[in-house]
Design a protein around this motif. Structure first.
Motif, PDB file in Angstrom:
ATOM      1  N   ARG A 105     -41.669  -1.736  49.981  1.00 44.61           N
ATOM      2  CA  ARG A 105     -41.065  -0.577  50.625  1.00 44.61           C
ATOM      3  C   ARG A 105     -40.465   0.383  49.603  1.00 44.61           C
ATOM      4  O   ARG A 105     -40.559   1.606  49.749  1.00 44.61           O
ATOM      5  CB  ARG A 105     -39.996  -1.034  51.609  1.00 44.61           C
ATOM      6  N   LEU A 106     -39.851  -0.179  48.567  1.00 44.64           N
ATOM      7  CA  LEU A 106     -39.265   0.666  47.525  1.00 44.64           C
ATOM      8  C   LEU A 106     -40.350   1.439  46.784  1.00 44.64           C
ATOM      9  O   LEU A 106     -40.200   2.636  46.516  1.00 44.64           O
ATOM     10  CB  LEU A 106     -38.454  -0.186  46.552  1.00 44.64           C
ATOM     11  N   ARG A 107     -41.455   0.765  46.457  1.00 39.71           N
ATOM     12  CA  ARG A 107     -42.565   1.438  45.778  1.00 39.71           C
ATOM     13  C   ARG A 107     -43.156   2.532  46.660  1.00 39.71           C
ATOM     14  O   ARG A 107     -43.489   3.623  46.190  1.00 39.71           O
ATOM     15  CB  ARG A 107     -43.641   0.426  45.397  1.00 39.71           C
ATOM     16  N   ALA A 108     -43.281   2.232  47.965  1.00 39.76           N
ATOM     17  CA  ALA A 108     -43.808   3.237  48.896  1.00 39.76           C
ATOM     18  C   ALA A 108     -42.885   4.447  48.974  1.00 39.76           C
ATOM     19  O   ALA A 108     -43.339   5.597  49.050  1.00 39.76           O
ATOM     20  CB  ALA A 108     -43.999   2.610  50.270  1.00 39.76           C
ATOM     21  N   ARG A 109     -41.596   4.190  48.942  1.00 41.23           N
ATOM     22  CA  ARG A 109     -40.627   5.276  48.980  1.00 41.23           C
ATOM     23  C   ARG A 109     -40.725   6.138  47.725  1.00 41.23           C
ATOM     24  O   ARG A 109     -40.675   7.384  47.795  1.00 41.23           O
ATOM     25  CB  ARG A 109     -39.204   4.698  49.097  1.00 41.23           C
ATOM     26  N   MET A 110     -40.881   5.514  46.559  1.00 44.98           N
ATOM     27  CA  MET A 110     -41.002   6.257  45.312  1.00 44.98           C
ATOM     28  C   MET A 110     -42.295   7.078  45.287  1.00 44.98           C
ATOM     29  O   MET A 110     -42.308   8.222  44.822  1.00 44.98           O
ATOM     30  CB  MET A 110     -40.975   5.294  44.119  1.00 44.98           C
ATOM     31  N   ARG A 111     -43.387   6.508  45.805  1.00 41.13           N
ATOM     32  CA  ARG A 111     -44.642   7.263  45.877  1.00 41.13           C
ATOM     33  C   ARG A 111     -44.482   8.479  46.775  1.00 41.13           C
ATOM     34  O   ARG A 111     -44.994   9.565  46.477  1.00 41.13           O
ATOM     35  CB  ARG A 111     -45.772   6.375  46.403  1.00 41.13           C
ATOM     36  N   TYR A 112     -43.781   8.296  47.889  1.00 42.79           N
ATOM     37  CA  TYR A 112     -43.550   9.401  48.823  1.00 42.79           C
ATOM     38  C   TYR A 112     -42.754  10.517  48.147  1.00 42.79           C
ATOM     39  O   TYR A 112     -43.082  11.702  48.277  1.00 42.79           O
ATOM     40  CB  TYR A 112     -42.803   8.875  50.050  1.00 42.79           C
ATOM     41  N   LEU A 113     -41.711  10.149  47.397  1.00 43.79           N
ATOM     42  CA  LEU A 113     -40.862  11.155  46.777  1.00 43.79           C
ATOM     43  C   LEU A 113     -41.535  11.840  45.595  1.00 43.79           C
ATOM     44  O   LEU A 113     -41.417  13.055  45.417  1.00 43.79           O
ATOM     45  CB  LEU A 113     -39.539  10.512  46.339  1.00 43.79           C
ATOM     46  N   TYR A 114     -42.245  11.070  44.767  1.00 46.74           N
ATOM     47  CA  TYR A 114     -42.823  11.628  43.538  1.00 46.74           C
ATOM     48  C   TYR A 114     -44.200  12.249  43.749  1.00 46.74           C
ATOM     49  O   TYR A 114     -44.629  13.068  42.936  1.00 46.74           O
ATOM     50  CB  TYR A 114     -42.905  10.550  42.457  1.00 46.74           C
TER      51      TYR A 114
END
Length: 271
Positions: free
Chosen positions: A18-27
């Motif tokens: 979930r954290l990686r998915a969140r970072m992909r979404y933001l970046y």
């Protein structure tokens, strides 16, 4: 095993995903929230670059400089970690030259005493930022693949070289010339050498000093010519030819100059 341990939300692997998915979404996302986040990151980047530029002078402030240095190191480390998580293949991310530049910059921040003489390389952050797709996808969407981008990249390379060369001269030759004591003296020498003005009031001692002066002059001329060419030559858009692969064409091109393939290049209104 307790009930809490079996709940899906507490699974470390799922939380990491979930954290990686969140970072992909933001970046890498295109939503307004993701764009605002990246704009904030870019503003922080420019503030960090400003600190790098003023570091030779701020260093005289004593302990306050090292406090700021640690804060910048923490911010840069958090940004690099987030970028790594946002990247699909970390191994591929580590192969990027800009990643290694940023990691080395982080090392100079974490060990300011032992790596102080390499601090001039921190200004490479300006070049990696203005040459990155991250920057142009965020603030340069309407300027992406235009003359504005080409001029900005060429100017960034020239400005970065000026301050990297200035930092190297300052770290290496400070105190070895009677008129070269401060950072402004090193900047004055670099600019006068780069423009081949050569007033002669500040010269670097020894054969190594002459070699460095020649390198600054030749590199400066090359970067100036590149910037001038970018300003005066006709702009070409990036549109790969489906047949021969030629990457750039005139904005109004109907046929590929290399193979004659019919092209359908979007106009500015649909770029």
């Amino acid at each position: 095993m307790s009930r809490a341990d079996t709940q899906p939300g507490t699974d470390p692997n799922r939380q990491g995903w979930r954290l990686r998915a969140r970072m992909r979404y933001l970046y890498h996302g295109s939503s307004p929230a993701a764009v605002r986040f990246r704009l904030a990151v870019i503003v922080v980047d420019f503030a960090i670059i400003g600190f790098f530029l003023a570091a030779p002078i701020l260093r005289e402030a004593g302990w306050a400089f090292y406090v700021i240095d640690v804060i910048v190191a923490l911010v840069l480390a958090a940004d690099l970690a987030a970028r790594a998580m946002a990247y699909t293949d970390i191994k591929d991310w580590l192969k990027r030259p800009s990643t290694w530049i940023d990691l080395f910059i982080l090392a100079t921040l974490m060990f300011p005493q032992s790596l102080y003489n390499f601090g001039f390389l921190r200004m490479l952050r300006l070049w990696t930022l203005l040459s990155s797709d991250f920057f142009w996808r965020t603030v340069g969407q309407k300027y992406d693949d235009t003359r504005v981008e080409e001029v900005t990249r060429a100017l960034a390379a020239l400005v970065t070289f000026v301050f990297v060369a200035t930092g190297f001269v300052y770290a290496t030759f400070r105190g070895r010339h009677e008129d070269l004591h401060g950072y402004l003296d090193a900047l004055y020498f670099t600019v006068s050498s780069l423009t081949t003005t050569g007033y002669g009031d500040i010269t670097l001692p020894g054969n190594w000093g002459r070699v460095l002066s020649i390198i600054i002059m030749l590199t400066g001329i090359t970067l100036f010519v590149r910037l001038a060419q970018t300003l005066v030559r006709p702009h070409k858009v990036k549109f790969p030819c489906p047949t021969c692969g030629l990457q750039k064409h005139d904005p109004d091109a109907v046929h590929c100059k290399a193979c004659g393939e019919i092209l359908c290049i979007p106009d500015e209104g649909h770029h």
